[in-house]
Design a protein around this motif. Structure first.
Motif: not given
Length: 491
Positions: A268-270, A273, A321, A325, A328, A332
């Protein structure tokens, strides 16, 4: 369009769309936090499996209309004075979107039992997949509305629509997750899809489009022509969805369902977002490219301009990020997801190559080269899955992140060679210099986080400052910062 005006257009569309993505990210942070607290890693993993299955069904039933539809509408919109032709194309897209929505819903409804058996190994989720047919119907209808808005480059309408359905989805999902926990997942899927469609339809109705009568014969003939490229996009999308389904199944079998939740958090982050940045630019870039793709010189200039902006905006975010990381993941999701850091850092590093390859991939789509596009996407997936298979015995869960980096570092030269063959494209010396310097900074940040984590703050912050300073310097060369500040004040 002059060079300065072109950069201004890129920044304008990016700022408008990007501003909404900040709100989308905040909503996503809240939503993921709720999921992590109320549903845990198992709930996040279950949502991931539902979503990947729906993505596969959507890919099969929508036949690439989100890409080919934008291409056709953008091309028709470029023909000055041909409003009837534009309205005719839009009418065809509308009818095919409805057909595909019904097809997607029918697949969910009719095959709910075998889908449950295939995904979960039993029939316990058959009813959930049957109910998700409602979600599939409205999701594809919403995609059809969004195609029209993007093809006509109504960026502000896309932005407002996105904000509305994200906010409504969050407000409605809160009580559902609170009171029903795992049982609230499917109702949330349905509610969000309806909100997505209604908001897109509302803004689509604001555009003066005259519905045109389309005979069945014309619908079939033009539709087949439009969707011929879409078939290969669908095949690539199906292959992608299947590949990541296999990754999730592989992790479930070897390390348990919790690892799927960790993988989903890193993914999801990479890929959500960070992709919001690229989506902000692509909302206007792709329709613009479609209108000039047959002029190699103009197309090459636009792609280089887009690459320039992608680098100066995305690289500082990638470095940030990397340095944050672990924070995050806790912010999140929750501290339970910090185990995803082991693959997240590798994937963030791989994202550098992804953002470089992103503008190049649009050449294949704008040119209508569906088979070549399918080849390039297949090459990436084969490398990715093959690397996981080969590396897992040695690196365990970390192999998923390392494979992501390997796949994108090899995918970049593949799409560059294909883009050069099709449009004689080449990076400018300026972009090559920026790319080289950016890569050095990203690698330094990665090495500090990965191998010298105790010095992340001391050594990482100077690298981030250097990256930001360099990006601002390069941005100032094409769009003076004073003018940029004045521009944002006017928005």
């Amino acid at each position: 369009m002059t060079k300065d005006k072109s950069y201004t257009q890129i920044l304008k569309s990016t700022s408008i769309f990007g501003g909404s993505q900040i709100l989308t990210i905040l909503i996503g942070v809240i939503r993921n936090k709720i999921l992590a607290i109320l549903l845990g890693t198992v709930g996040v993993g279950l949502i991931s499996i539902y979503q990947s299955t729906l993505d596969l069904i959507k890919s099969i039933s929508s036949l690439g209309i989100e890409t080919t539809g934008v291409r056709e509408i953008a091309a028709a919109n470029d023909d000055s004075g041909e409003k009837d032709q534009l309205h005719y194309v839009i009418s065809i897209i509308d009818r095919w979107a409805l057909i595909f929505a019904l097809l997607g819903a029918a697949i969910c409804l009719l095959f709910c039992y075998p889908i449950s058996m295939w995904v979960f190994g039993n029939s316990s989720h058959a009813l959930q997949f049957a109910l998700l047919s409602i979600c599939m119907f409205f999701t594809i209808l919403a995609a059809g509305q969004a195609v029209v808005l993007q093809g006509l480059r109504r960026i502000s309408y896309i932005v407002k629509s996105s904000i509305i359905w994200n906010v409504c989805g969050l407000i409605i999902s809160l009580p559902l997750y609170y009171f029903y926990r795992l049982d609230g997942i499917v109702p949330v899927f349905i509610v969000v899809s309806i909100a997505m469609y209604l908001s897109a339809y509302f803004y689509r109705r604001k555009i003066e489009i005259q519905p045109m009568p389309v005979s069945f014969e014309h619908l079939k003939r033009r539709g087949i022509s439009v969707l011929r490229v879409g078939v290969f996009i669908v095949l690539a999308s199906i292959l992608t969805t299947l590949s990541f389904f296999f990754v999730r199944a592989f992790l479930t079998k070897n390390t348990g369902l919790e690892s799927v939740g960790l993988f989903q958090a890193a993914w999801t982050i990479t890929n959500v977002y960070l992709m919001l940045i690229l989506k902000s630019m692509g909302s206007d870039f792709y329709p613009r490219l479609c209108t000039i793709i047959h002029d190699n010189k103009k197309a090459g200039l636009l792609i280089n301009e887009q690459t320039y902006i992608v680098l100066v905006i995305a690289v500082p975010i990638i470095i940030l990020l990397l340095l944050c990381s672990k924070i995050a993941l806790s912010l999140l999701y929750s501290s339970d997801f910090e185990g995803a850091t082991i693959i997240l850092n590798w994937q963030i590093l791989g994202t550098f190559f992804k953002v470089l390859s992103w503008p190049l991939g649009f050449i294949l789509l704008a040119k209508g080269k569906g088979l070549i596009y399918f080849f390039s996407e297949s090459a990436f997936l084969i490398i990715y899955l093959g690397a996981i298979h080969c590396l897992y015995p040695f690196y365990d869960f970390e192999s998923v992140g390392i494979s992501y980096l390997i796949a994108y570092s090899l995918y970049l030269p593949i799409v560059f060679i294909l883009g050069r063959k099709l449009s004689k494209f080449g990076w400018t010396n300026e972009n090559l210099r920026i790319g080289f310097i950016s890569l050095i900074l990203v690698l330094l940040a990665f090495c500090i986080v990965k191998y010298f984590s105790n010095y992340t703050i001391i050594a990482g912050i100077p690298i981030l400052v250097m990256s930001l300073s360099y990006s601002l310097y390069k941005l100032n060369k094409v769009f003076p910062l004073k003018s940029l500040l004045d521009f944002f004040k006017r928005q």
